[in-house]
Write a protein that holds these residues in place. Structure first.
Motif, PDB file in Angstrom:
ATOM      1  N   ALA A  39       0.826  -1.209   0.000  1.00  0.00           N
ATOM      2  CA  ALA A  39       0.000   0.000   0.000  1.00  0.00           C
ATOM      3  C   ALA A  39       0.860   1.258   0.000  1.00  0.00           C
ATOM      4  CB  ALA A  39      -0.929  -0.009   1.220  1.00  0.00           C
ATOM      5  N   VAL A  40       1.944   1.248   0.769  1.00  0.00           N
ATOM      6  CA  VAL A  40       2.844   2.411   0.789  1.00  0.00           C
ATOM      7  C   VAL A  40       3.454   2.634  -0.590  1.00  0.00           C
ATOM      8  CG1 VAL A  40       5.002   3.298   1.741  1.00  0.00           C
ATOM      9  CG2 VAL A  40       3.321   2.229   3.247  1.00  0.00           C
ATOM     10  N   LEU A  41       3.868   1.540  -1.252  1.00  0.00           N
ATOM     11  CA  LEU A  41       4.430   1.662  -2.595  1.00  0.00           C
ATOM     12  C   LEU A  41       3.413   2.250  -3.569  1.00  0.00           C
ATOM     13  CD1 LEU A  41       6.600   1.077  -4.757  1.00  0.00           C
ATOM     14  CD2 LEU A  41       5.653  -1.241  -4.931  1.00  0.00           C
ATOM     15  N   LEU A  42       2.186   1.744  -3.539  1.00  0.00           N
ATOM     16  CA  LEU A  42       1.157   2.250  -4.446  1.00  0.00           C
ATOM     17  C   LEU A  42       0.820   3.710  -4.146  1.00  0.00           C
ATOM     18  CD1 LEU A  42      -1.270  -0.818  -4.633  1.00  0.00           C
ATOM     19  CD2 LEU A  42       0.425  -0.078  -6.310  1.00  0.00           C
ATOM     20  N   VAL A  43       0.851   4.087  -2.876  1.00  0.00           N
ATOM     21  CA  VAL A  43       0.576   5.484  -2.523  1.00  0.00           C
ATOM     22  C   VAL A  43       1.644   6.395  -3.106  1.00  0.00           C
ATOM     23  CG1 VAL A  43       0.548   7.115  -0.600  1.00  0.00           C
ATOM     24  CG2 VAL A  43      -0.788   5.015  -0.463  1.00  0.00           C
ATOM     25  N   TYR A  44       2.911   6.029  -2.947  1.00  0.00           N
ATOM     26  CA  TYR A  44       3.981   6.868  -3.476  1.00  0.00           C
ATOM     27  C   TYR A  44       3.922   6.950  -5.004  1.00  0.00           C
ATOM     28  CZ  TYR A  44       6.745   8.104   0.621  1.00  0.00           C
ATOM     29  OH  TYR A  44       7.185   8.685   1.783  1.00  0.00           O
ATOM     30  N   VAL A  45       3.623   5.813  -5.658  1.00  0.00           N
ATOM     31  CA  VAL A  45       3.528   5.829  -7.116  1.00  0.00           C
ATOM     32  C   VAL A  45       2.378   6.717  -7.567  1.00  0.00           C
ATOM     33  CG1 VAL A  45       3.014   4.405  -9.124  1.00  0.00           C
ATOM     34  CG2 VAL A  45       4.637   3.598  -7.425  1.00  0.00           C
ATOM     35  N   THR A  46       1.231   6.607  -6.900  1.00  0.00           N
ATOM     36  CA  THR A  46       0.079   7.428  -7.269  1.00  0.00           C
ATOM     37  C   THR A  46       0.341   8.908  -7.032  1.00  0.00           C
ATOM     38  OG1 THR A  46      -1.378   5.580  -6.685  1.00  0.00           O
ATOM     39  CG2 THR A  46      -2.391   7.748  -6.912  1.00  0.00           C
ATOM     40  N   VAL A  47       0.967   9.221  -5.905  1.00  0.00           N
ATOM     41  CA  VAL A  47       1.285  10.624  -5.597  1.00  0.00           C
ATOM     42  C   VAL A  47       2.228  11.199  -6.647  1.00  0.00           C
ATOM     43  CG1 VAL A  47       2.459  12.128  -3.950  1.00  0.00           C
ATOM     44  CG2 VAL A  47       0.834  10.426  -3.138  1.00  0.00           C
ATOM     45  N   ASP A  48       3.230  10.420  -7.067  1.00  0.00           N
ATOM     46  CA  ASP A  48       4.161  10.911  -8.090  1.00  0.00           C
ATOM     47  C   ASP A  48       3.484  11.032  -9.451  1.00  0.00           C
ATOM     48  OD1 ASP A  48       6.194  11.100  -6.286  1.00  0.00           O
ATOM     49  OD2 ASP A  48       7.040   9.130  -6.734  1.00  0.00           O
ATOM     50  N   ALA A  49       2.614  10.067  -9.798  1.00  0.00           N
ATOM     51  CA  ALA A  49       1.965  10.101 -11.112  1.00  0.00           C
ATOM     52  C   ALA A  49       1.049  11.306 -11.255  1.00  0.00           C
ATOM     53  CB  ALA A  49       1.189   8.812 -11.350  1.00  0.00           C
TER      54      ALA A  49
END
Length: 673
Positions: A39-49
């Motif tokens: 979940a942390v990985l997906l959050v960071y990816v979404t925030v960057d995208a």
């Protein structure tokens, strides 16, 4: 018989369960830790995208109030659960203070959290889980079920429209037009005739009819090309009859059509003469001779050849091959559920809506050929679903859910413009999805890689499902269990199990040697990549299909045999329909692995970057993982974070849409069985 024991066994009930409880808690903790890290990985990816860190708190607050709060309100209204409403309100309000305090304490006494603000943490740690919970609860009630069903058809129809745009970009519309006109339509007529005459062998002409029509469709300007047996991709040995008479594509097609027509002609003559068989054979011989003669002469009226080579416009192709059959299908289904008059009216309405709506789309600078695809894939299922809900008169308030979401977006945009707050500089936007790669981050796009991945995964799905299910059916239903055949079957089973653990780079080397060097499909082509990835996931597909087939009870097979069915009829009508949900589950898992593979594609010469999408399956292409890999090693930070994150999110969305489609098909098959 009871036996007496002098030994005291009462201590058995006092065995300590501490180890079991500790193991249970450790397993739960490991699972939660893994989910949390993902979940942390997906959050960071979404925030960057979406570059949410550049958005002002006022922008986040605006869309929270205009979009998320109305959606949560709709779900709570659908659930109609006061306890859930109270818990949701307390969770959102309490989570706001808790996240703000925890974020302040961590940044003050531990370290600064990079790339996140407390508003973003609150959004993903509290709002998203709360929205998911109330959404699940609301979807289980009639109102929410209708709302999410309508929303799913809108999103799914839009995705299908994009898929059709990509497919028609890669595969020429004229080839589809002639394959449909010369192959699918006659094949459908033959199948319809065979249902009326089950004993007639006319159904045997369906596959040759479709194959010859497909070959003919790829040569719209050269219908009299001589057929050859391919020795390599660019070499072939011409096929000729005794006497040196060549066999052209159009001649072979006409011979197949003549065979089907002669069989139908026999049925007509059976009511009028006793020598129907002789007459039909004579008619076929004459028609076949005329077909070969026409192919040998290679002449045809010039206007016909010009029209055949030029084909109608793309819009007319879509009308004939998509709008007409969909209108007939929707009208027929409506007639079965209601009345014949209503079905005819609905079918005509669908056709008029597609034709007229696509022409009116030119007013807002949308191409009619693109508009008709989206009208057929979005509006037709949406209108049919709305009509079904209104007839059922249950959960009709749920139809306002898309309106609520669209209104929330528009109202939020108006407030943001009036307020003048800073918007996020989103990387994952429309130009990113429709442009090609660029050395400038602001102009970089993902479109060629998206098209390449869609082509690859479509071909892989077709190949792996066909070969995998066919192999599993043979091994489970036809392969011998004893003797030399049984010994060979066991060897094959062991090898299939071992191949599932072979590293993917080995399959890349196999694809390089087999499909590139031996067969000659070429480096980096879509067909080479699809066949290589098919070999990669084929063991998984075979094993999962075997397990699904084994799960079918033997009593069902025995019951079919007792009714007089053959082994093939039992397999086709009993075993495969019952095993299809399990087969699709294995296919979903294997395709999820295939779409993210990079090592095999590198070995078979896939380029890292191409600037134009491929126009066919034998042209050089790339895939989304390859392009993401290039961006991850760029010297510019915008590529390594923003652009790469946008590519990862796009890849995940395509994967989720693919899995969702397969899951819907699987659930439908489970309901039917």
């Amino acid at each position: 018989m009871a036996v007496e024991h002098d030994t005291d066994t009462t201590a058995f009930g006092t065995v300590s369960r501490l180890r079991g409880k500790v193991f249970e808690k450790l397993s739960l903790g490991a699972s939660l830790f893994g989910i949390l890290m993902l979940a942390v990985l997906l959050v960071y990816v979404t925030v960057d995208a979406f570059n949410l860190t550049s958005a002002s708190p006022e922008w986040l607050l605006t869309y929270f109030l205009t979009l998320i709060i109305p959606f949560i309100g709709f779900c709570l209204y659908s659930a109609d659960d006061p306890d859930l409403t109270r818990q949701t309100v307390l969770g959102l309000l309490g989570g706001l203070g808790a996240v703000r305090l925890a974020f302040y304490l961590v940044e003050t006494f531990v370290r600064t959290i990079p790339g996140l603000t407390w508003q973003i943490v609150y959004l993903f740690a509290v709002v998203v889980p709360a929205t998911a919970v109330v959404g699940f609860a609301g979807s289980r009630e009639p109102v929410g079920s209708v709302g999410f069903g309508l929303l799913g058809r809108l999103i799914g129809g839009t995705s299908l429209g994009f898929m059709l745009v990509i497919l028609f970009f890669v595969f020429e519309p004229r080839a589809w037009f002639w394959a449909y006109t010369l192959g699918l339509v006659p094949a459908a007529l033959v199948l319809g005739y065979s249902t009326r005459r089950p004993k007639s062998p006319i159904s045997l002409t369906v596959i040759p009819l479709v194959l010859t029509a497909g070959v003919l469709a790829t040569r719209p300007g050269r219908p009299f090309t001589t057929i050859g047996i391919p020795t390599r991709l660019d070499q072939a040995v011409p096929v000729s009859l005794p006497g040196g008479v060549s066999v052209s594509v159009v001649a072979l097609y006409l011979v197949v059509v003549s065979a089907a027509a002669a069989m139908a002609f026999k049925y007509v003559l059976e009511r009028r003469t006793d020598r129907a068989s002789e007459a039909s054979v004579l008619a076929f011989v004459l028609a076949a001779a005329a077909s070969v003669a026409a192919g040998q002469a290679g002449v045809a009226p010039e206007p016909i050849l010009e029209f055949y080579a030029g084909y109608p416009t793309t819009w007319l192709i879509y009308v004939w091959t998509l709008a007409v059959p969909l209108s007939l299908a929707s009208g027929g289904l409506t007639a079965l559920r209601t009345s014949r008059r209503t079905g005819i009216g609905f079918g005509v309405g669908v056709f008029v809506l597609a034709v007229v709506g696509s022409q009116l789309a030119a007013v807002i600078d949308i191409s009619p050929k693109t508009a008709i695809l989206f009208l057929l894939t979005v509006l037709v299922p949406t209108v049919a679903y709305v009509r079904q809900v209104l007839d059922r008169r249950e959960g009709t308030p749920g139809l306002v859910l898309p309106v609520v979401l669209v209104a929330g977006v528009l109202v939020g945009a108006v407030i943001v413009d009036i307020w003048g707050v800073a918007r996020p500089d989103i990387w994952l936007d429309w130009p990113f999805l429709t442009n090609g790669p660029s050395s400038l981050p602001e102009q970089a796009g993902f479109y060629p890689a998206i098209v390449g991945s869609v082509i690859l995964i479509t071909l892989v799905a077709l190949f792996s499902f066909t070969f995998g299910v066919g192999t599993a059916v043979f091994l489970e239903e036809y392969a011998p269990d004893t003797g030399i055949g049984g010994f060979l079957t066991r060897i094959i089973q062991v090898n299939i199990a071992n191949l599932a653990a072979v590293p993917s780079v080995v399959y890349g080397l196999l694809g390089l040697g087999l499909f590139v060097n031996l067969i000659g499909f070429g480096l980096g082509t879509a067909i080479t990549g699809a066949l290589t990835l098919t070999l990669l996931i084929l063991p998984i597909t075979v094993i999962s299909a075997q397990e699904a087939i084994r799960a079918v009870p033997d009593s069902m097979r025995n019951g079919s045999y007792a009714m007089g069915a053959t082994r093939w009829q039992t397999t086709k009508n009993v075993v495969l329909p019952e095993a299809l949900p399990g087969v699709l589950t294995g296919t979903i898992l294997s395709l999820g692995r295939a779409i993210g593979e990079t090592a095999p594609l590198i070995m078979i010469g896939f380029p890292n970057t191409i600037y134009n999408p491929p126009a066919g399956i034998v042209e050089t292409t790339t895939a989304m993982p390859m392009q993401i890999y290039v961006w991850s090693s760029s010297v510019k930070s915008e590529f390594r974070y923003g652009i790469m994150a946008a590519g990862v999110v796009t890849l995940l969305v395509v994967l989720l849409l693919m899995n969702a489609t397969a899951i819907v098909i699987r659930n439908r098959s489970e309901q039917e069985t």
